[in-house]
Design an enzyme around this catalytic site. Structure first.
Site, PDB file in Angstrom:
ATOM      1  N   ASP A 146       6.176 -10.336  -3.497  1.00 31.51           N
ATOM      2  CA  ASP A 146       5.068  -9.427  -3.794  1.00 31.51           C
ATOM      3  C   ASP A 146       5.509  -7.967  -3.828  1.00 31.51           C
ATOM      4  O   ASP A 146       5.002  -7.175  -4.632  1.00 31.51           O
ATOM      5  CB  ASP A 146       3.937  -9.618  -2.774  1.00 31.51           C
ATOM      6  CG  ASP A 146       3.194 -10.925  -3.015  1.00 31.51           C
ATOM      7  OD1 ASP A 146       3.712 -11.763  -3.789  1.00 31.51           O
ATOM      8  OD2 ASP A 146       2.108 -11.117  -2.448  1.00 31.51           O
ATOM      9  N   HIS A 204       2.696 -19.513   1.101  1.00 32.67           N
ATOM     10  CA  HIS A 204       3.594 -19.243   2.234  1.00 32.67           C
ATOM     11  C   HIS A 204       2.979 -19.608   3.577  1.00 32.67           C
ATOM     12  O   HIS A 204       3.651 -20.137   4.460  1.00 32.67           O
ATOM     13  CB  HIS A 204       3.993 -17.764   2.215  1.00 32.67           C
ATOM     14  CG  HIS A 204       2.836 -16.797   2.134  1.00 32.67           C
ATOM     15  ND1 HIS A 204       2.788 -15.636   2.836  1.00 32.67           N
ATOM     16  CD2 HIS A 204       1.666 -16.849   1.440  1.00 32.67           C
ATOM     17  CE1 HIS A 204       1.660 -14.998   2.563  1.00 32.67           C
ATOM     18  NE2 HIS A 204       0.974 -15.718   1.716  1.00 32.67           N
ATOM     19  N   ARG A 205       1.688 -19.325   3.721  1.00 40.44           N
ATOM     20  CA  ARG A 205       1.090 -19.547   5.048  1.00 40.44           C
ATOM     21  C   ARG A 205       0.935 -21.034   5.365  1.00 40.44           C
ATOM     22  O   ARG A 205       1.020 -21.443   6.521  1.00 40.44           O
ATOM     23  CB  ARG A 205      -0.247 -18.815   5.172  1.00 40.44           C
ATOM     24  CG  ARG A 205      -0.089 -17.334   5.007  1.00 40.44           C
ATOM     25  CD  ARG A 205      -1.170 -16.514   5.643  1.00 40.44           C
ATOM     26  NE  ARG A 205      -0.969 -15.130   5.256  1.00 40.44           N
ATOM     27  CZ  ARG A 205      -0.058 -14.321   5.786  1.00 40.44           C
ATOM     28  NH1 ARG A 205       0.720 -14.753   6.745  1.00 40.44           N
ATOM     29  NH2 ARG A 205       0.078 -13.081   5.364  1.00 40.44           N
ATOM     30  N   ARG A 245       0.844  -1.202   0.000  1.00 44.18           N
ATOM     31  CA  ARG A 245       0.000   0.000   0.000  1.00 44.18           C
ATOM     32  C   ARG A 245       0.885   1.260   0.000  1.00 44.18           C
ATOM     33  O   ARG A 245       0.653   2.196  -0.752  1.00 44.18           O
ATOM     34  CB  ARG A 245      -0.907   0.014   1.227  1.00 44.18           C
ATOM     35  CG  ARG A 245      -2.144  -0.877   1.115  1.00 44.18           C
ATOM     36  CD  ARG A 245      -2.832  -0.898   2.460  1.00 44.18           C
ATOM     37  NE  ARG A 245      -4.095  -1.611   2.508  1.00 44.18           N
ATOM     38  CZ  ARG A 245      -4.230  -2.921   2.575  1.00 44.18           C
ATOM     39  NH1 ARG A 245      -3.170  -3.699   2.522  1.00 44.18           N
ATOM     40  NH2 ARG A 245      -5.429  -3.488   2.674  1.00 44.18           N
ATOM     41  N   LYS A 295       7.016 -15.149  -0.267  1.00 45.05           N
ATOM     42  CA  LYS A 295       5.942 -14.187  -0.510  1.00 45.05           C
ATOM     43  C   LYS A 295       5.877 -13.120   0.593  1.00 45.05           C
ATOM     44  O   LYS A 295       5.623 -11.950   0.311  1.00 45.05           O
ATOM     45  CB  LYS A 295       4.619 -14.932  -0.616  1.00 45.05           C
ATOM     46  CG  LYS A 295       3.479 -14.112  -1.144  1.00 45.05           C
ATOM     47  CD  LYS A 295       2.344 -15.025  -1.534  1.00 45.05           C
ATOM     48  CE  LYS A 295       1.085 -14.284  -1.882  1.00 45.05           C
ATOM     49  NZ  LYS A 295       1.138 -13.506  -3.083  1.00 45.05           N
ATOM     50  N   LYS A 311      34.825 -36.774  -1.428  1.00 45.20           N
ATOM     51  CA  LYS A 311      34.013 -36.431  -0.254  1.00 45.20           C
ATOM     52  C   LYS A 311      33.474 -35.006  -0.313  1.00 45.20           C
ATOM     53  O   LYS A 311      32.289 -34.765  -0.114  1.00 45.20           O
ATOM     54  CB  LYS A 311      34.838 -36.492   1.043  1.00 45.20           C
ATOM     55  CG  LYS A 311      35.595 -37.714   1.294  1.00 45.20           C
ATOM     56  CD  LYS A 311      36.398 -37.580   2.572  1.00 45.20           C
ATOM     57  CE  LYS A 311      37.460 -36.496   2.545  1.00 45.20           C
ATOM     58  NZ  LYS A 311      38.530 -36.673   1.560  1.00 45.20           N
ATOM     59  N   ASN A 345       1.906 -13.519  -8.191  1.00 43.44           N
ATOM     60  CA  ASN A 345       0.675 -13.955  -7.526  1.00 43.44           C
ATOM     61  C   ASN A 345       0.310 -12.952  -6.449  1.00 43.44           C
ATOM     62  O   ASN A 345      -0.236 -13.305  -5.406  1.00 43.44           O
ATOM     63  CB  ASN A 345       0.900 -15.352  -6.910  1.00 43.44           C
ATOM     64  CG  ASN A 345      -0.411 -16.022  -6.530  1.00 43.44           C
ATOM     65  OD1 ASN A 345      -1.491 -15.536  -6.881  1.00 43.44           O
ATOM     66  ND2 ASN A 345      -0.325 -17.110  -5.792  1.00 43.44           N
TER      67      ASN A 345
HETATM   68  N1  LIG Z   1      32.192 -39.805  -8.730  1.00 47.59           N
HETATM   69  C1  LIG Z   1      32.768 -38.707  -8.239  1.00 47.59           C
HETATM   70  N2  LIG Z   1      32.486 -38.317  -6.985  1.00 47.59           N
HETATM   71  C2  LIG Z   1      33.070 -37.232  -6.445  1.00 47.59           C
HETATM   72  N3  LIG Z   1      33.963 -36.467  -7.089  1.00 47.59           N
HETATM   73  C3  LIG Z   1      34.304 -36.812  -8.351  1.00 47.59           C
HETATM   74  C4  LIG Z   1      33.724 -37.934  -8.970  1.00 47.59           C
HETATM   75  N4  LIG Z   1      34.220 -38.041 -10.201  1.00 47.59           N
HETATM   76  C5  LIG Z   1      35.084 -37.025 -10.348  1.00 47.59           C
HETATM   77  N5  LIG Z   1      35.147 -36.263  -9.235  1.00 47.59           N
HETATM   78  C6  LIG Z   1      36.039 -35.113  -9.048  1.00 47.59           C
HETATM   79  O1  LIG Z   1      37.082 -35.487  -8.162  1.00 47.59           O
HETATM   80  C7  LIG Z   1      37.723 -34.321  -7.677  1.00 47.59           C
HETATM   81  C8  LIG Z   1      38.162 -34.543  -6.226  1.00 47.59           C
HETATM   82  O2  LIG Z   1      37.064 -34.516  -5.394  1.00 47.59           O
HETATM   83  P1  LIG Z   1      37.055 -33.799  -3.971  1.00 47.59           P
HETATM   84  O3  LIG Z   1      37.921 -32.595  -3.969  1.00 47.59           O
HETATM   85  O4  LIG Z   1      35.635 -33.647  -3.641  1.00 47.59           O
HETATM   86  O5  LIG Z   1      37.730 -34.918  -3.088  1.00 47.59           O
HETATM   87  P2  LIG Z   1      37.969 -34.932  -1.525  1.00 47.59           P
HETATM   88  O6  LIG Z   1      37.807 -36.338  -1.118  1.00 47.59           O
HETATM   89  O7  LIG Z   1      37.158 -33.935  -0.846  1.00 47.59           O
HETATM   90  O8  LIG Z   1      39.475 -34.517  -1.452  1.00 47.59           O
HETATM   91  P3  LIG Z   1      40.311 -33.905  -0.215  1.00 47.59           P
HETATM   92  O9  LIG Z   1      40.111 -34.827   0.918  1.00 47.59           O
HETATM   93  O10 LIG Z   1      41.706 -33.897  -0.668  1.00 47.59           O
HETATM   94  O11 LIG Z   1      39.754 -32.538   0.014  1.00 47.59           O
HETATM   95  C9  LIG Z   1      36.746 -33.193  -7.893  1.00 47.59           C
HETATM   96  O12 LIG Z   1      37.226 -32.375  -8.933  1.00 47.59           O
HETATM   97  C10 LIG Z   1      35.481 -33.905  -8.345  1.00 47.59           C
HETATM   98  O13 LIG Z   1      34.710 -33.113  -9.229  1.00 47.59           O
HETATM   99  N1  LIG Z   2      38.469 -35.043   9.654  1.00 45.46           N
HETATM  100  C1  LIG Z   2      39.690 -34.861   9.141  1.00 45.46           C
HETATM  101  C2  LIG Z   2      39.888 -34.097   8.018  1.00 45.46           C
HETATM  102  C3  LIG Z   2      41.151 -33.929   7.540  1.00 45.46           C
HETATM  103  N2  LIG Z   2      42.173 -34.479   8.167  1.00 45.46           N
HETATM  104  C4  LIG Z   2      43.546 -34.275   7.708  1.00 45.46           C
HETATM  105  C5  LIG Z   2      44.045 -35.370   6.844  1.00 45.46           C
HETATM  106  C6  LIG Z   2      44.101 -34.799   5.463  1.00 45.46           C
HETATM  107  O1  LIG Z   2      45.201 -35.327   4.746  1.00 45.46           O
HETATM  108  C7  LIG Z   2      44.213 -33.309   5.710  1.00 45.46           C
HETATM  109  C8  LIG Z   2      43.530 -32.481   4.662  1.00 45.46           C
HETATM  110  O2  LIG Z   2      42.204 -32.933   4.503  1.00 45.46           O
HETATM  111  P1  LIG Z   2      41.380 -32.727   3.134  1.00 45.46           P
HETATM  112  O3  LIG Z   2      41.145 -31.293   2.988  1.00 45.46           O
HETATM  113  O4  LIG Z   2      42.235 -33.239   2.050  1.00 45.46           O
HETATM  114  O5  LIG Z   2      40.113 -33.484   3.325  1.00 45.46           O
HETATM  115  O6  LIG Z   2      43.619 -33.069   6.962  1.00 45.46           O
HETATM  116  C9  LIG Z   2      41.963 -35.257   9.264  1.00 45.46           C
HETATM  117  O7  LIG Z   2      42.900 -35.795   9.843  1.00 45.46           O
HETATM  118  N3  LIG Z   2      40.727 -35.411   9.748  1.00 45.46           N
END
Ligand SMILES: Nc1ncnc2c1ncn2[C@@H]1O[C@H](COP(=O)(O)OP(=O)(O)OP(=O)(O)O)[C@@H](O)[C@H]1O
Ligand SMILES: Nc1ccn([C@H]2C[C@H](O)[C@@H](COP(=O)(O)O)O2)c(=O)n1
Length: 686
Positions: free
Chosen positions: A52, A411-412, A30, A439, A471, A99
């Protein structure tokens, strides 16, 4: 705001603290229109930022008003320079109004009187929301409005009006129905001063049928007065706008917080036991003196047992009578907030009947049908009629069911059913399409989570595995899909290694206590945009080098360092949940996590992925060195005595080998998560 497909609310037990509410949608839109029609510049404080208000701001901009800034920024006022009651000749625009009934209806009336060439469009649901009674009233004056699809509904085309028939003696009172939507009358009240400004006669509006939602008309009249228009109210049946009325900006205006939004927190205070050390909920931004009709929700909540006190700009709510008292109430005076009573009815000691709510059927969705369907899913007994709903809560805790709530882009519905997470059965609740709260209250769930305590610690999904197993990539995507927080625990060890190296501390066991002491002094921020800040410096890239990874692996072997980072990691656990990746998430940090996943892949596969990852980032890499480093890291991470890398006994294994894609891994984790949820599979496919 949560933009996920659904949001799982774990069972909630307690609540306490204070919440600052966003501005009222009704007042915001308003005020925006009144400022746009006025002479002069209006500075608007505390304007709501929502779907909105955004469509209204866009429309005003398209019509030639100066809007500064173009978007609402929290804490910053918006300035509108108005058109002083007239648009340029041959003004034309196509206006998309989503909406937003509070934009479509008043803008239609104002533009039909101002004249030009306009198309008023919106989302499909807008085309099911009636506007015929308003169009009929405007046509009585000589306005030119055509339906572009179905008679009586948007979209519309507006042309040049012909007011010759009004003559010098003015028109007979304009008739408008008051029993479908009070927005029709509000729209006329805000548009007709444009005609009255040049009219020798006052302009009268007669309400046909019983006027519903009088409180909204009260808001309109109050705001019109702030903009220089004093409307005579003859018993809510006739409204007279004096000849020569002219919009004049008040200069500056504050938007009250939304009293309808307050209803969810009033209900929260009434339903939830107080969190330890807290006494109920303080609501800021709206008080007992509010001009909004929905403030009378306070009376209804008190009747159900809530203990509510308040002042000029605040309310305080605590649980009083428990269970709540079932009520039988005519809700004509609080049409929007009354939906929250339906949620409170789930915790009452008998059957609650809400009457005179036929207008619910023509809102964002058919709200009577929607509330009935979703409350039934929870195990409530619900009866509905053309203008009432009757709710009997599940008879005993074991009669409650875990439900995936369909929210109908309303929303509500989403906000009401979030309160079902306090059920006595300890069940979670799934809210589908949580972003529909945009909203009126984009950060509703964030505000809720800041006040509530779950019945059990927030859920955690642990994803452990060796370096480059994927991971981090998988954890990030799973967290995004579920709206969960993310803990990249490796980053903490990387930061510890970097900080120690920069401080000139050798990364060896006899220096572990010094490194641990240093960690306690660090100021680390994981920014929402993925940047990592150490004592204010962006170290996002510095911690991602292979050297930083190797240093992290070194310091992570020291028990004192692991101890220094333990609580830091556990503090990431929050609502609605957490995805944590690392080496010991499932074994040491969150041993009670409901889902633990262990990713593996051969060293060669991981080295290949890391190689590609580094090259893609523009960094140089050598396959041979990478493989050797990775194997050295594996050896240290798995063989150290403190929290070595190993799968938790209850971890689920995923061989993330070279044939498997990121999406396959993500889907597998989500599917394992889904299998642990109590929602019926057909209701909640991930
Ligand atoms: N199936 C898959 N699942 C996850 N990542 C994948 C896959 N295939 C290829 N990749 C690629 O693998 C690379 C490494 O993944 P990531 O950095 O997530 O690993 P990480 O386990 O977290 O490593 P770090 O522990 O060293 O941090 C990334 O570039 C990701 O895109
Ligand atoms: N929960 C965790 C995470 C990581 N670390 C240590 C071991 C790895 O080599 C380093 C780097 O981790 P990344 O970034 O590659 O996942 O840190 C660990 O001991 N415990």
């Amino acid at each position: 705001m949560f933009t996920t497909e659904f949001l799982d609310l774990p069972h909630l037990a307690r609540a306490g603290g204070s919440v600052q509410l966003p501005g009222s949608k009704s007042i915001s839109n308003r005020v925006l229109l009144l400022a746009a029609l006025s002479a002069g510049t209006t500075t608007i404080h505390d304007l709501l930022d929502s779907d909105d208000t955004r469509v209204m701001l866009d429309a005003l901009h398209a019509l030639g008003c100066t809007v500064t800034p173009r978007q609402v920024t929290p804490g910053q006022p918006v300035q509108i320079t108005g058109i002083d009651g007239a648009l340029p000749n041959n003004a034309r625009a196509q206006l998309f109004l989503g909406n937003a009934g509070t934009a479509m209806r008043p803008l239609t009336a104002a533009l039909a009187i101002l004249g030009g060439s306009f198309e008023m469009t919106g989302v499909p649901r807008m085309y099911e929301r009636p506007i015929g009674d308003l169009v009929d009233a405007l046509r009585q004056l000589g306005c030119q409005i055509d339906y572009l699809r179905d008679e009586g509904f948007p979209p519309l085309r507006i042309g040049q009006p012909d007011f010759r028939q009004l003559g010098s003696t003015g028109a007979a009172p304009i008739q408008v129905r008051g029993d479908v939507s009070s927005q029709f009358l509000t729209s006329l009240l805000m548009a007709l001063p444009l005609l009255a400004s040049t009219s020798p006669q006052a302009i009268a509006i007669d309400v046909v049928g019983e006027l519903i939602s009088k409180p909204y008309i009260h808001i309109t009249l109050e705001l019109l007065a702030r903009f220089g228009i004093r409307v005579e109210n003859h018993g809510w049946q006739r409204f007279v706008i004096p000849a020569g009325s002219r919009y004049q900006s008040p200069g500056s205006i504050h938007v009250e917080a939304d009293a309808s939004s307050a209803s969810y927190f009033i209900a929260l205070g009434a339903i939830a036991a107080s969190a330890e050390g807290q006494n109920g909920i303080k609501i800021e931004g709206v008080g007992l003196d509010s001009i909004q009709g929905d403030i009378r929700f306070v009376e209804a909540a008190r009747a159900m047992g809530a203990e509510i006190t308040g002042g000029p700009n605040w309310l305080h709510v605590a649980r009083g009578r428990w269970p709540l008292r079932a009520i039988d109430l005519d809700c004509n005076h609080i049409p929007d907030a009354a939906m929250t009573l339906a949620a409170m009815a789930l915790y009452a000691d008998g059957t609650t009947t809400l009457r005179n709510i036929a207008s619910w059927r023509v809102k964002e969705t058919d709200r009577i049908a929607a509330m009935a369907a979703e409350a039934r899913k929870l195990g409530a007994l619900v009866e509905e009629g053309a203008g009432f709903i009757r709710i009997t809560p599940p008879a005993a805790p074991e009669d409650w069911r875990a439900a995936s709530i369909h929210t109908y882009d309303d929303h509500r519905i989403a906000m009401c059913f979030s309160l079902a997470a306090f059920n006595p059965a300890g069940l979670p609740v799934r809210i589908q399409d949580p972003k529909c709260v945009a909203k009126t209250f984009p950060d509703y769930f964030e505000a809720l989570f800041a006040l509530v305590q779950p019945g059990a610690p927030a859920p955690v999904i642990c994803i452990d595995g060796p370096t480059a197993s994927g991971k981090g990539t998988v954890a990030t995507l799973v967290a995004q899909r579920l709206g969960f927080a993310l803990l990249d625990s490796g980053a903490l060890y990387r930061i510890a290694g970097l900080a120690a190296s920069r401080a000139g501390i050798a990364l060896q066991a006899d220096q572990a206590d010094r490194i641990a002491a240093l960690i306690a002094t660090l100021h680390i921020v994981f920014a929402p945009d993925q940047r990592v800040l150490l004592n204010g410096e962006d170290i996002s890239l510095a911690i991602r080098t292979e050297e930083a990874g190797m240093n992290a692996s070194r310091v992570s072997a020291f028990p004192a360092v692991r101890q220094a980072l333990l609580q830091w990691q556990r503090d990431f656990r929050r609502l609605p949940g957490l995805v944590a990746d690392g080496r010991d998430m499932g074994t040491v940090i969150f041993p009670d996590a409901p889902l633990k996943v262990f990713l593996s892949a051969s060293a060669e596969c991981r080295a290949q992925r890391r190689f590609k990852q580094l090259i893609d980032k523009g960094l140089s890499a050598n396959m041979h060195d990478l493989l050797a480093d990775l194997q050295a890291r594996d050896a240290r991470d798995t063989q150290r005595s403190a929290s070595p890398l190993q799968p938790a006994e209850d971890a689920l294994h995923w061989d993330n080998n070279a044939e498997r894609t990121v999406e396959q891994a993500v889907q597998q984790v989500l599917s394992w998560w889904q299998q642990r949820q109590p929602f019926a599979a057909e209701e909640s496919a991930v």
